[in-house]
Design a protein around this motif. Structure first.
Motif, short mmCIF file in Angstrom:
data_model
loop_
_atom_site.label_atom_id
_atom_site.label_comp_id
_atom_site.label_asym_id
_atom_site.label_seq_id
_atom_site.Cartn_x
_atom_site.Cartn_y
_atom_site.Cartn_z
N ASP A 174 0.83 -1.21 0.00
CA ASP A 174 0.00 0.00 0.00
C ASP A 174 0.86 1.26 0.00
O ASP A 174 0.53 2.26 -0.64
CB ASP A 174 -0.93 0.01 1.21
N ILE A 175 1.97 1.21 0.73
CA ILE A 175 2.86 2.37 0.78
C ILE A 175 3.44 2.66 -0.59
O ILE A 175 3.52 3.82 -1.03
CB ILE A 175 3.98 2.13 1.81
N ALA A 176 3.83 1.61 -1.32
CA ALA A 176 4.38 1.80 -2.67
C ALA A 176 3.34 2.42 -3.60
O ALA A 176 3.65 3.31 -4.40
CB ALA A 176 4.86 0.46 -3.22
N LEU A 177 2.09 1.96 -3.49
CA LEU A 177 1.02 2.53 -4.31
C LEU A 177 0.82 4.01 -3.99
O LEU A 177 0.65 4.84 -4.90
CB LEU A 177 -0.29 1.77 -4.07
N THR A 178 0.86 4.34 -2.71
CA THR A 178 0.67 5.73 -2.30
C THR A 178 1.81 6.62 -2.79
O THR A 178 1.58 7.70 -3.34
CB THR A 178 0.56 5.82 -0.77
N LEU A 179 3.04 6.17 -2.60
CA LEU A 179 4.18 6.96 -3.05
C LEU A 179 4.19 7.12 -4.57
O LEU A 179 4.54 8.18 -5.10
CB LEU A 179 5.49 6.31 -2.58
N SER A 180 3.79 6.07 -5.27
CA SER A 180 3.72 6.15 -6.74
C SER A 180 2.73 7.22 -7.18
O SER A 180 2.99 7.97 -8.12
CB SER A 180 3.31 4.79 -7.32
N ARG A 181 1.61 7.26 -6.48
CA ARG A 181 0.56 8.22 -6.83
C ARG A 181 0.97 9.65 -6.48
O ARG A 181 0.78 10.58 -7.28
CB ARG A 181 -0.73 7.83 -6.09
N ILE A 182 1.54 9.84 -5.31
CA ILE A 182 1.87 11.18 -4.84
C ILE A 182 3.02 11.79 -5.64
O ILE A 182 3.00 12.97 -5.99
CB ILE A 182 2.19 11.16 -3.34
N TYR A 183 4.04 10.95 -5.92
CA TYR A 183 5.23 11.48 -6.59
C TYR A 183 5.27 11.14 -8.08
O TYR A 183 6.23 11.51 -8.77
CB TYR A 183 6.49 10.95 -5.90
N ASN A 184 4.25 10.45 -8.56
CA ASN A 184 4.14 10.11 -9.99
C ASN A 184 5.39 9.36 -10.46
O ASN A 184 6.04 9.74 -11.44
CB ASN A 184 3.92 11.37 -10.83
N VAL A 185 5.73 8.29 -9.74
CA VAL A 185 6.89 7.47 -10.08
C VAL A 185 6.46 6.01 -10.18
O VAL A 185 5.41 5.62 -9.67
CB VAL A 185 8.01 7.62 -9.04
N ASP A 186 7.30 5.21 -10.81
CA ASP A 186 7.05 3.77 -10.93
C ASP A 186 7.87 3.05 -9.86
O ASP A 186 9.10 3.20 -9.81
CB ASP A 186 7.45 3.29 -12.33
N ILE A 187 7.20 2.29 -8.99
CA ILE A 187 7.87 1.55 -7.93
C ILE A 187 7.58 0.07 -8.10
O ILE A 187 6.42 -0.33 -8.22
CB ILE A 187 7.42 2.02 -6.54
N GLN A 188 8.63 -0.73 -8.09
CA GLN A 188 8.48 -2.17 -8.25
C GLN A 188 9.18 -2.90 -7.11
O GLN A 188 10.09 -2.35 -6.46
CB GLN A 188 9.07 -2.62 -9.60
N GLY A 246 4.01 5.67 10.64
CA GLY A 246 4.80 6.88 10.81
C GLY A 246 4.45 7.91 9.76
O GLY A 246 3.64 7.67 8.87
N THR A 247 5.08 9.08 9.88
CA THR A 247 4.85 10.18 8.95
C THR A 247 6.10 10.46 8.15
O THR A 247 7.18 10.65 8.73
CB THR A 247 4.42 11.46 9.70
N LEU A 248 5.95 10.47 6.84
CA LEU A 248 7.05 10.82 5.95
C LEU A 248 6.89 12.28 5.56
O LEU A 248 5.81 12.71 5.18
CB LEU A 248 7.05 9.92 4.71
N GLY A 249 7.96 13.05 5.64
CA GLY A 249 7.89 14.48 5.39
C GLY A 249 7.67 14.84 3.94
O GLY A 249 7.47 13.98 3.07
N SER A 250 7.72 16.12 3.68
CA SER A 250 7.39 16.65 2.36
C SER A 250 8.64 16.99 1.55
O SER A 250 8.60 17.86 0.68
CB SER A 250 6.53 17.92 2.51
N SER A 251 9.74 16.29 1.81
CA SER A 251 11.01 16.63 1.15
C SER A 251 11.27 15.83 -0.12
O SER A 251 12.37 15.86 -0.65
CB SER A 251 12.18 16.42 2.13
N GLY A 252 10.27 15.08 -0.59
CA GLY A 252 10.43 14.37 -1.85
C GLY A 252 10.53 12.87 -1.70
O GLY A 252 10.63 12.33 -0.59
N ILE A 253 10.51 12.18 -2.83
CA ILE A 253 10.48 10.73 -2.83
C ILE A 253 11.77 10.14 -2.24
O ILE A 253 11.72 9.14 -1.53
CB ILE A 253 10.24 10.20 -4.28
#
Length: 325
Positions: free
Chosen positions: A260-274, A287-294
């Protein structure tokens, strides 16, 4: 939206039970989604032979009317579809799709669709003064008559609402399986097609949740979660503020799997995660990941879990640390 939602709308149309709002919503989505015609056709063609003669006459009566009334205005592609439908009596669904696409409608009555693509967010003020923050990979749709007799919006994805108070006209957020009704309040709704659960969390006021013919009231810092597979609706107490950290650019995870985390990060940062290591997928993180980028988000996950990553071309690949030789 789910395939079932499209099919339900189509069936209501055939039975003359669809409201103008529902027909308008389906029409707008067909216009904006090139896959929906194929979806409807694939899912309903098998049952089309069981449709009664009155239903068939209704659909093809509309097609014949459109063929005669729109000869000069139809595009070549639409003409071909109409010819195809005229030659082959089935599938019924193709006819319905063409009917919706070629209907002469007043453009001022078309619904409004606000979309935040992957990697983007959007803020909008609705005609009633309500404020909406739309998360990445999400869309919000409302009809032209919003704020007249009713206040209904359709959400696909995630959004945070600060609703203008109006006791005579409840504010309703519709998703693929859950309806959330409020009078004047602040709440978050999450309903991504790619996720197994739909949830809503209340920050201020009160909301009423309707799902699977069940109704429940939520108070502040309560969450309602509906599992799309098990069809179970559950409620629990949470710190609601954590779940809207995304408005500030932060990402909060509450015991969520790496999948689920990979799906979320892919969506937020528009990247492909495998995943190179499948054993990572079910592992969980809070936990909370900050707003400093992928990169910053992945570095935090690397420090706090048995994961490491590398980048190949434009793809991020996740590995389990114990696989390192």
């Amino acid at each position: 939206m789910t395939e079932k939602y499209y099919i339900d709308l189509f069936e209501k149309f055939l039975c003359n039970q669809a409201t103008d709002e529902e027909i308008g919503l389906l029409r707008s989505i067909i216009r904006s989604d090139r896959n929906i015609q194929q979806l409807l056709e694939d899912k309903l063609v098998a049952s089309s032979t069981t449709m009664d003669d009155n239903t068939k006459r209704k659909i093809f009566g509309e097609i014949r009317k459109q063929i005669h009334s729109n000869k000069k205005t139809l595009s070549i592609s639409h003409q071909k579809v109409l010819q195809w439908v005229a030659i082959f009596v089935l599938p019924i669904v193709s006819a319905f799709s063409v009917y919706l696409l070629t209907q002469n409608t007043d453009s001022s009555k078309n619904p409004t669709i606000i979309t935040a693509q992957n990697g983007e967010k959007a803020e909008v003020t609705l005609p009633d003064g309500s404020l909406v923050w739309i998360n990445s990979g999400s869309s919000l749709t409302y009809e032209a008559d919003f704020n007249h007799k009713k206040r209904s919006v359709y959400l696909e994805g995630e959004a945070y609402f600060e609703v203008a108070k109006d006791e005579k006209r409840p504010f309703i957020v519709k998703t693929q399986s859950m309806d959330v009704q409020a009078i004047g309040t602040a709440f978050n709704v999450r309903s991504y097609n790619s996720e197994q659960q739909i949830s809503t969390i209340l920050l201020e006021g009160k909301i009423k949740v309707n799902v699977a013919e069940k109704e429940t009231l939520l108070g502040v810092n309560q969450r309602a979660t509906f599992d799309k597979y098990s069809k179970v609706l559950s409620t629990d107490n949470v710190d609601a503020d954590n779940f809207v950290e995304w408005k500030k650019g932060n990402i909060y995870f509450n015991n969520q799997t790496f999948n689920d985390i990979a799906l979320t990060l892919s969506r937020i940062y528009n990247v492909d995660i495998q995943f190179a290591s499948e054993e990572l997928r079910p592992m969980r993180f809070s936990g909370t990941l900050g707003s400093s980028g992928i990169k910053n988000a992945l570095d935090i996950l690397t420090l706090t879990s048995p994961m490491y990553y590398d980048v190949k071309d434009t793809t991020i690949i996740l590995h389990h640390k114990k696989t390192v030789k």
